[in-house]
Design an enzyme around this catalytic site. Structure first.
Site, short mmCIF file in Angstrom:
data_model
loop_
_atom_site.label_atom_id
_atom_site.label_comp_id
_atom_site.label_asym_id
_atom_site.label_seq_id
_atom_site.Cartn_x
_atom_site.Cartn_y
_atom_site.Cartn_z
N VAL A 49 26.63 39.72 44.51
CA VAL A 49 26.82 38.45 43.80
C VAL A 49 28.31 38.07 43.78
CG1 VAL A 49 27.00 39.20 41.38
CG2 VAL A 49 25.63 37.22 41.93
N LYS A 107 31.67 40.41 32.98
CA LYS A 107 31.04 40.28 34.31
C LYS A 107 31.22 38.87 34.86
CE LYS A 107 28.11 43.52 34.19
NZ LYS A 107 26.95 44.34 33.92
N PRO A 142 28.68 47.41 48.35
CA PRO A 142 29.36 46.13 48.12
C PRO A 142 28.66 45.37 47.00
CG PRO A 142 28.05 46.04 50.14
CD PRO A 142 28.00 47.47 49.65
N ASN A 145 15.79 52.75 41.38
CA ASN A 145 15.70 52.51 39.93
C ASN A 145 14.35 51.88 39.61
OD1 ASN A 145 15.96 49.50 40.00
ND2 ASN A 145 17.87 50.07 41.03
O1 C5P Z 1 27.85 45.18 37.79
P1 C5P Z 1 26.41 45.12 37.42
O2 C5P Z 1 25.52 45.90 38.35
O3 C5P Z 1 26.11 45.44 35.99
O4 C5P Z 1 26.07 43.58 37.58
C1 C5P Z 1 24.77 43.07 37.60
C2 C5P Z 1 24.73 41.81 38.39
O5 C5P Z 1 25.40 41.97 39.64
C3 C5P Z 1 23.32 41.44 38.76
O6 C5P Z 1 23.28 40.04 38.90
C4 C5P Z 1 23.13 42.13 40.11
O7 C5P Z 1 22.13 41.52 40.88
C5 C5P Z 1 24.50 41.95 40.73
N1 C5P Z 1 24.91 43.01 41.63
C6 C5P Z 1 25.06 42.74 42.99
N2 C5P Z 1 25.48 43.72 43.85
C7 C5P Z 1 25.76 44.94 43.40
C8 C5P Z 1 25.63 45.26 42.04
C9 C5P Z 1 25.19 44.28 41.17
O8 C5P Z 1 24.80 41.61 43.40
N3 C5P Z 1 26.16 45.87 44.27
#
Ligand code: C5P
Length: 398
Positions: A309, A338, A306, A210
């Protein structure tokens, strides 16, 4: 020598004989790693020419509020946002009076009003003017509003008198500027931050990824280190160099970021997930470069990565865990969901459809959301935003 690496300093020069020392100050700030832009008042230009400051700073000098050409290149609001610090040196009695009245009649006073960055003044004037109750009242007013004051020093003055009112020496001002960025609010804390994109291999030459630049995560790592924390920055591939005093751990895929995060987050005090982690990865990675087939279509099967966070939020002891929510609609609703779903302490929400902020930009505007409060931080540089976020998080941590 204390460092100002990557700090963006807007040096304001007002009319006073000490303005000749501002040329030297530009060099001292740059030696410490700062980028410097100079703004001069009309009377400053009676003492030293913009050309000198332009040559030393390596940037055009800004002098007028209503100069359409300068505004087209970098408008005054952009300039106010660009600054990590506005340092006015020398600050004349007249300028101090205007600043204390909140006037915005010239470029420099307008910038001081418009900025969210700290403003520092280095007074320089005749000792009688400095000790005059009018000046002292103005100084008290500025101090009560959080303006930082550097000096003045005692000693012989250009006017032949002796007393307080000499501008601090350029070296002292550069050191005092560096000091301003060291807060100590996270001293003794261990902080782990993820940043940048991840790359999910398809075959030896192709991957899914990305547009994340990593700028926000790197700025947070720099701000946490400045606040006295021991920082581990776990970064996907970016074009950035690690901030000073930060331990950089390079990773490529989400799985590698997950493994490194769970290792380093054990026993840490604060975990910030600023990375744009790929949600999915190809189920199988081909050992050989995939060949173009006869079909017009090709199907890739993806499996879920996985959630880093969320996994860190399950550790015991649990660090203060902060996630990001980059959303294109229903910002607060998604951010709040979230916070709950991943069991985070706080979420930084930003609207990725807003113009001039977000993914690859140097600026950002966010909302810091936790279970009891919601704080809006309007558009500012990512460096400044990172410092503001770290200060707010430090207050909220146990
Ligand atoms: O679920 P989403 O991707 O929108 O959430 C964003 C948050 O979750 C960010 O803090 C991102 O760094 C973290 N994240 C993560 N591992 C993932 C997906 C998102 O730590 N696989």
């Amino acid at each position: 020598m204390s460092s100002l690496t990557n700090k963006q300093i807007l040096l304001g020069i007002t009319g006073g004989i000490a303005a000749y020392k501002s040329a030297e100050l530009v060099r001292r700030l740059k030696e410490r790693g700062a980028q410097v832009r100079v703004v001069m008042t009309q009377s400053a230009q009676e003492f030293i020419t913009p050309l000198t400051l332009q040559a030393l700073s390596g940037n055009p000098v800004h002098t007028d509020l209503l100069d359409t050409q300068a505004e087209a290149a970098m408008g005054h609001i952009e300039l106010a946002r660009w600054a990590d610090l506005i340092l006015v040196a020398p600050a004349s009695a007249n300028f101090i009076a205007r600043l204390s009245e909140g006037r915005g009649e010239d470029l420099l006073s307008t910038l001081c009003l418009a900025t969210t960055a700290p403003v520092a003044v280095a007074p320089a004037m005749n000792q009688g003017m400095w000790q005059n109750p009018a000046t002292q009242d103005n100084m008290s007013r500025l101090l009560s509003r959080g303006v930082r004051v550097m000096g003045p020093a005692q000693g012989s003055q250009a006017c032949g008198e002796t007393g307080p009112g000499r501008m601090l020496e350029p070296d002292q001002l550069a050191d005092a500027s560096a000091e301003l960025f060291t807060t100590g609010s996270l001293s003794g804390k261990r902080v782990v931050i993820t940043a940048g994109p991840t790359r999910e291999a398809i075959d030896p030459v192709r991957y899914l990824s990305n547009h994340s630049s990593g700028k926000m995560g790197y700025a947070l790592a720099a701000a946490a280190a400045e606040a006295g924390a021991e920082v581990v920055l776990i970064s996907g591939p970016t074009q950035l160099t690690a901030p000073e005093r930060v331990n950089l751990v390079n990773v490529v895929s989400a799985q590698e970021m997950y493994d490194a995060s769970l290792t380093h987050a054990q026993g840490c005090d604060l975990f910030i997930g600023a990375a744009a982690v790929a949600d999915y990865r190809p189920e199988t990675v081909s050992n050989q470069k995939l060949k173009k087939g006869a079909d017009d279509q090709m199907t890739l099967t993806l499996i879920k990565n996985p959630d880093i966070v969320a996994a860190v939020a399950q550790l015991t002891p649990k660090p203060y865990t902060l996630g990001f929510a980059a959303e294109s609609e229903n910002l607060l609703e998604h951010a709040r969901a979230k916070l709950e779903r991943k069991q985070l302490e706080a979420v930084v929400a930003n609207d990725i459809t807003a113009e001039g902020i977000g993914f690859n930009s140097d600026n950002n505007a966010v909302i810091l959301l936790d279970r009891t409060s919601r704080i809006e931080l309007d558009q500012r540089s990512k460096a400044q935003l990172a410092r503001d976020l770290i200060a707010l998080i430090a207050q909220r941590m146990p």
